[in-house]
Design a protein around this motif. Sequence first.
Motif, PDB file in Angstrom:
ATOM      1  N   GLN A   1     -33.457 -41.420 -22.491  1.00 18.30           N
ATOM      2  CA  GLN A   1     -33.126 -42.712 -23.074  1.00 18.30           C
ATOM      3  C   GLN A   1     -31.880 -42.609 -23.950  1.00 18.30           C
ATOM      4  OE1 GLN A   1     -36.459 -44.694 -24.872  1.00 18.30           O
ATOM      5  NE2 GLN A   1     -35.175 -46.047 -26.089  1.00 18.30           N
ATOM      6  N   ILE A   2     -31.804 -41.575 -24.770  1.00 20.58           N
ATOM      7  CA  ILE A   2     -30.627 -41.387 -25.617  1.00 20.58           C
ATOM      8  C   ILE A   2     -29.396 -41.121 -24.758  1.00 20.58           C
ATOM      9  CG2 ILE A   2     -29.608 -39.978 -27.430  1.00 20.58           C
ATOM     10  CD1 ILE A   2     -31.880 -41.799 -28.360  1.00 20.58           C
ATOM     11  N   ALA A   3     -29.555 -40.337 -23.690  1.00 25.76           N
ATOM     12  CA  ALA A   3     -28.434 -40.042 -22.796  1.00 25.76           C
ATOM     13  C   ALA A   3     -27.897 -41.316 -22.155  1.00 25.76           C
ATOM     14  CB  ALA A   3     -28.867 -39.040 -21.728  1.00 25.76           C
ATOM     15  N   ALA A   4     -28.803 -42.183 -21.701  1.00 26.70           N
ATOM     16  CA  ALA A   4     -28.369 -43.436 -21.071  1.00 26.70           C
ATOM     17  C   ALA A   4     -27.616 -44.317 -22.063  1.00 26.70           C
ATOM     18  CB  ALA A   4     -29.584 -44.181 -20.518  1.00 26.70           C
ATOM     19  N   SER A   5     -28.074 -44.339 -23.319  1.00 29.14           N
ATOM     20  CA  SER A   5     -27.396 -45.164 -24.321  1.00 29.14           C
ATOM     21  C   SER A   5     -26.023 -44.620 -24.670  1.00 29.14           C
ATOM     22  CB  SER A   5     -28.253 -45.260 -25.591  1.00 29.14           C
ATOM     23  OG  SER A   5     -28.343 -44.003 -26.242  1.00 29.14           O
ATOM     24  N   ARG A   6     -25.790 -43.344 -24.398  1.00 28.37           N
ATOM     25  CA  ARG A   6     -24.514 -42.712 -24.710  1.00 28.37           C
ATOM     26  C   ARG A   6     -23.678 -42.447 -23.463  1.00 28.37           C
ATOM     27  NH1 ARG A   6     -23.882 -39.214 -29.698  1.00 28.37           N
ATOM     28  NH2 ARG A   6     -24.786 -40.579 -31.268  1.00 28.37           N
ATOM     29  N   GLN A   7     -24.051 -43.077 -22.347  1.00 27.95           N
ATOM     30  CA  GLN A   7     -23.305 -42.906 -21.092  1.00 27.95           C
ATOM     31  C   GLN A   7     -23.178 -41.432 -20.730  1.00 27.95           C
ATOM     32  OE1 GLN A   7     -22.168 -45.634 -19.189  1.00 27.95           O
ATOM     33  NE2 GLN A   7     -23.456 -46.710 -20.668  1.00 27.95           N
ATOM     34  N   ALA A   8     -24.319 -40.739 -20.753  1.00 28.58           N
ATOM     35  CA  ALA A   8     -24.333 -39.308 -20.448  1.00 28.58           C
ATOM     36  C   ALA A   8     -25.537 -38.989 -19.577  1.00 28.58           C
ATOM     37  CB  ALA A   8     -24.359 -38.487 -21.748  1.00 28.58           C
ATOM     38  N   LEU A   9     -25.657 -37.726 -19.187  1.00 34.61           N
ATOM     39  CA  LEU A   9     -26.770 -37.249 -18.374  1.00 34.61           C
ATOM     40  C   LEU A   9     -27.454 -36.093 -19.089  1.00 34.61           C
ATOM     41  CD1 LEU A   9     -25.111 -37.105 -14.821  1.00 34.61           C
ATOM     42  CD2 LEU A   9     -26.654 -38.878 -15.668  1.00 34.61           C
ATOM     43  N   THR A  10     -28.756 -35.973 -18.867  1.00 35.08           N
ATOM     44  CA  THR A  10     -29.444 -34.775 -19.320  1.00 35.08           C
ATOM     45  C   THR A  10     -29.174 -33.652 -18.318  1.00 35.08           C
ATOM     46  OG1 THR A  10     -31.474 -35.331 -18.129  1.00 35.08           O
ATOM     47  CG2 THR A  10     -31.240 -36.191 -20.371  1.00 35.08           C
ATOM     48  N   VAL A  11     -29.518 -32.423 -18.695  1.00 33.71           N
ATOM     49  CA  VAL A  11     -29.287 -31.288 -17.796  1.00 33.71           C
ATOM     50  C   VAL A  11     -30.048 -31.447 -16.480  1.00 33.71           C
ATOM     51  CG1 VAL A  11     -29.605 -28.798 -17.516  1.00 33.71           C
ATOM     52  CG2 VAL A  11     -28.748 -29.722 -19.680  1.00 33.71           C
ATOM     53  N   PRO A  12     -31.352 -31.832 -16.482  1.00 32.58           N
ATOM     54  CA  PRO A  12     -32.041 -32.039 -15.194  1.00 32.58           C
ATOM     55  C   PRO A  12     -31.398 -33.146 -14.357  1.00 32.58           C
ATOM     56  CG  PRO A  12     -33.638 -31.815 -16.967  1.00 32.58           C
ATOM     57  CD  PRO A  12     -32.301 -31.923 -17.615  1.00 32.58           C
ATOM     58  N   GLN A  13     -30.954 -34.218 -15.003  1.00 25.17           N
ATOM     59  CA  GLN A  13     -30.304 -35.293 -14.257  1.00 25.17           C
ATOM     60  C   GLN A  13     -28.993 -34.810 -13.646  1.00 25.17           C
ATOM     61  OE1 GLN A  13     -30.093 -38.230 -17.413  1.00 25.17           O
ATOM     62  NE2 GLN A  13     -31.747 -39.438 -16.507  1.00 25.17           N
ATOM     63  N   ALA A  14     -28.223 -34.047 -14.391  1.00 32.07           N
ATOM     64  CA  ALA A  14     -26.955 -33.525 -13.870  1.00 32.07           C
ATOM     65  C   ALA A  14     -27.197 -32.575 -12.708  1.00 32.07           C
ATOM     66  CB  ALA A  14     -26.190 -32.821 -14.989  1.00 32.07           C
ATOM     67  N   THR A  15     -28.241 -31.750 -12.812  1.00 31.19           N
ATOM     68  CA  THR A  15     -28.571 -30.822 -11.726  1.00 31.19           C
ATOM     69  C   THR A  15     -28.982 -31.577 -10.477  1.00 31.19           C
ATOM     70  OG1 THR A  15     -29.298 -29.183 -13.347  1.00 31.19           O
ATOM     71  CG2 THR A  15     -30.038 -28.895 -11.064  1.00 31.19           C
ATOM     72  N   GLU A  16     -29.808 -32.606 -10.666  1.00 28.64           N
ATOM     73  CA  GLU A  16     -30.254 -33.404  -9.520  1.00 28.64           C
ATOM     74  C   GLU A  16     -29.076 -34.102  -8.857  1.00 28.64           C
ATOM     75  OE1 GLU A  16     -33.335 -37.125  -8.607  1.00 28.64           O
ATOM     76  OE2 GLU A  16     -33.278 -36.164 -10.579  1.00 28.64           O
TER      77      GLU A  16
END
Length: 469
Positions: A164-179
């Motif tokens: 949720q914090i990543a989405a609000s900051r226009q970013a990705l978490t590590v699992p999302q980036a890997t996927e």
Amino acid sequence: MASRKRRRAEQEEPRELTRKQIRHSARERERNRKIVLFTSIAVGLALIFVIVGIVYQFVITPRSTLASVEDEKIVTRDYWKRVRLEQNELQNQLVRYTDLERQFGNQGFFASQITQIQGLLSSPFSLGVQVLDQMINETVIRQEAATRGLTVSDAEVDDALRQQIAASRQALTVPQATETAEANAAATATAAEWTPTPTLDASSAVTETEELPTPEPLPTLPILTDEGFQEGLGEFETNLKQIAGMSLAEYREIVRTNLLAEKLQEIVGEEEVAAVEEQVNARHILLSVRTPAPTPTPVPEGFPTPEPTLTPTPLPEGAPAPTPTPEPRDDAETLALAEELHQRLADGEDFAALAEEYSDDTGSAINGGDLGWFGRGVMVPAFEEAAFALEPDEISEPVATDFGYHIIQVLEKDAERPKEAGVLQQERAQAFDDWLRQRVAAANVERPDDIMAKLPSDLETGLVPVAAP
């Protein structure tokens, strides 16, 4: 001289009061005492009422039970926080949809969403009912999850908050980036293995395939760092407090319930909706009844004939001629044509060719009448009954529906064909919604008689957006 001193002494000596004066003075003292007493009592009572009101408003009412589900209570204070939080989210959704509508040129693409949100924001009653229904649903979900032994760990809640914090900051978490990277790699490998097929021109001469330009990669989002997450989480916690008076620990429990709902939805969906079903792969020819065009109203005698309002635009050189308007035909003529085509098919004519020439289902006609695979509940009942009664390669007699007459041919049948992923997901989501409604209806739920009286007193009634958490 002595006489003056004597008179002065007599004047300075107190005079003895009469009985009447004594009684009057006593009455005055008693009256003043009562006034002071009554005033003190009134002030004391007023002060008590004020204190009781403050205690009731800020201590008793927030801790009172607003509703209950079985033996679990929904506390008024928690309800107030959820109402404020939901109002804030709706206000920010309204801003986002309004911006999108403006970006798309005010074409009305998001008009229904905007209207729905505005209706909720302008009606405290509707907003209050929606929030209470959601809290009741969540209570039922928690109770069912406990019965089934479902749990959500703190680590899972942390991951959800990080996303949720990543989405609000226009970013990705590590699992999302890997996927995302794995998906891009798979797409690139598939594209590398694809070999372009040479094209044939009208003279059947082989031509070289034009090399397509390599598309530029889409911009990648940054990965959310631990520092960025902690900073975003701090801002989020501050906004939660300002907007809804809610702590981060309370919000984490909302996230936990949402994750429980996802797990429960997956289980209930698998229980209620099978992943496979009986399907047929079929094609058809549709012949529709064609009503004649309306007869123009005759011009009364003596009135001039109106000039055409539009002048036909000449076709560009080499453009195909427009498709002529189909001739009208009644039900009997349509059925007769269907029987004629059925006989021609029985005599060995090609089904796809006849479908392309005669079918009024333009969507499938260009593909030889092909409808692809479908299960039960997709087509109209008469069509479905006929299709599933056929064996592969068998052709039906003309089947009447509201669309006209169909000639159906089943190409394949599969008693346990897997459903498409999107269809299966939609069916299981709907099955969970139905299951939850039934569970709430069967539960012992007590709701307040007057929801308006239970709303927070500081609830905004306008449509002005505030900062999102």
